[in-house]
Design an enzyme around this catalytic site. Sequence first.
Site, PDB file in Angstrom:
ATOM      1  N   GLU A 328     -95.975  47.898  26.989  1.00  0.00           N
ATOM      2  CA  GLU A 328     -96.015  49.358  26.935  1.00  0.00           C
ATOM      3  C   GLU A 328     -95.298  49.948  25.725  1.00  0.00           C
ATOM      4  OE1 GLU A 328     -92.739  50.933  30.044  1.00  0.00           O
ATOM      5  OE2 GLU A 328     -94.142  49.496  30.887  1.00  0.00           O
ATOM      6  N   GLN A 329     -94.318  49.252  25.187  1.00  0.00           N
ATOM      7  CA  GLN A 329     -93.620  49.784  24.024  1.00  0.00           C
ATOM      8  C   GLN A 329     -94.515  49.789  22.782  1.00  0.00           C
ATOM      9  OE1 GLN A 329     -92.394  47.718  26.244  1.00  0.00           O
ATOM     10  NE2 GLN A 329     -90.567  48.756  27.045  1.00  0.00           N
TER      11      GLN A 329
END
Length: 533
Positions: A328-329
């Site tokens: 997700e980063q």
Amino acid sequence: MNKQLTPEEAANLIPDEATISVSSSSGLGCPDLMLKAIGARFDATGHPRDLTTLHPIAAGDMSGIKGVDYIAKKGLLKKIIGGSYPSGPSTAEPPLIWQMIGNDEVVAYNIPSGILFDMHREAAAKRPGVLTKVGLDTFVDPDRQGCAMNASAAKEPVVRKIEFEGEEWLFFKPIIPQVAIIRATTADERGNLTYEHEGAYLGGFDQALAVRNNGGIVIAQVKRITKSGSMKPHDVRVPGILVDYVVVDPDQKQTTQTVYDPAISGEIFHPLEDFALPDFNIQKVIARRVAMELEAASAVNLGFGISANVPRILLEEGLHGAVTWVIEQGPVGGIPLLDFAFGCASNAEAFVPSPHQFTYFQGAGFDASLLSFLEIDRTGSVNVSKLSFRPHVTAGAGGFVDITARARKIVFSGMFNAGAKVHVEGGKLVIEKEGKLKKLVNEVEHVTFSGRRAIEQGQDITYVTERCVMVLRPEGLVLTEIAPGVDLQTHILDQSEFPLVVARDLKLMDAHLFAPQPFGLKLPQKPQRTLHG
């Protein structure tokens, strides 16, 4: 115009009652020096007071990065809205922000990370708000907690359920930030920002845009300043027209405990033999079984926990590159890192801004997700976000809800019981002592993933533990495999608070999983995509 200020000068610009958007993912990309300066100003003067802070991915105290704990002070912080609130082992005490939330000293919400980024985009474009199905029938839903983390937050709802075009949707109004505090590696004299030493872009551009379009100020913490005109325009991730002030921290860490590793920022690639393989233990057995659920040529999301070791299982089995990992980063590909460097990847193929990564997740563009569980209930719902028997543990869910809302395939992993003593001996699982806490419960305390929604949407859901594998079906949780050495009745059925359905063709888990040597993993090829696939 000289945009450079000292941290103290920048902190003095923040007015009382401001709403501040902070770009970080715990230690990754954290503008630690600026947060420290704000806390120090409050200690010295009593200002700024009554701040609202937004942390789209994660606010937290991590080992070596104090982060939000610099501003977790009564009087300074009035309201906090975060994707998650993780903690590192930096102190024996819970992080100050956890204590404030648990003691109801700050109005606190846990809004899924992707939705928080959506709210920033809506604020930037001055649209009415976010209309989404992400979070239905979870703690996000106002029929449950509505994202509230304590009693103070429950009095001030942030989400409503509405009907639109004959369907139920969740509606979030945008929150208008007056200040953005973001981080990059380099700023030029005009405020253009590049991210060449960062482990991810996160969402700094979107946060700066939301503030700029609403008349606020953008403060960028960087490692260094360079001359105007010396940057390549393709390298600039946040243009100087969005940046008002720049603060230099020459000692800023790349991530939680990492001063600088060029492989994290994609400048070099480490040889594959540099990556440590997991020791043979129960967690490795689980990660191996999870790996058997994968297909070659898939794009697969990873969560924190046991599943984070699956890339190293593929590496050990000679299958590195057979699957592309997406987190997700923002990193795509490579080998995701572990523990408190999670969120970064070495040898990544690409970096995607986090808001775009969450759009990819929310729309189920990827093939599968590997995640953890704390509790599972009779409907197949999962809790990863709250356990009240552990006081002041308020880690939240991060992007978990965005990722699972429509994911086509999810594999949850974890130990069957909390605190059980187990080991492998002679290719069999030996259960020495059962844990005191059951993890298969009648009703989870906090619904982070809805089993009911999964059944309605036809999602493929599997649960992998050290002693069995289960799948979610309309009739309930179906037990499909058990580990060698395990007694079905004593070790599985009696350890669940609700009845499990035993498959007619119940199988033994592959015996090769329970031996130290590589087990000969083979991944079937993912079917070729078609126009409708």
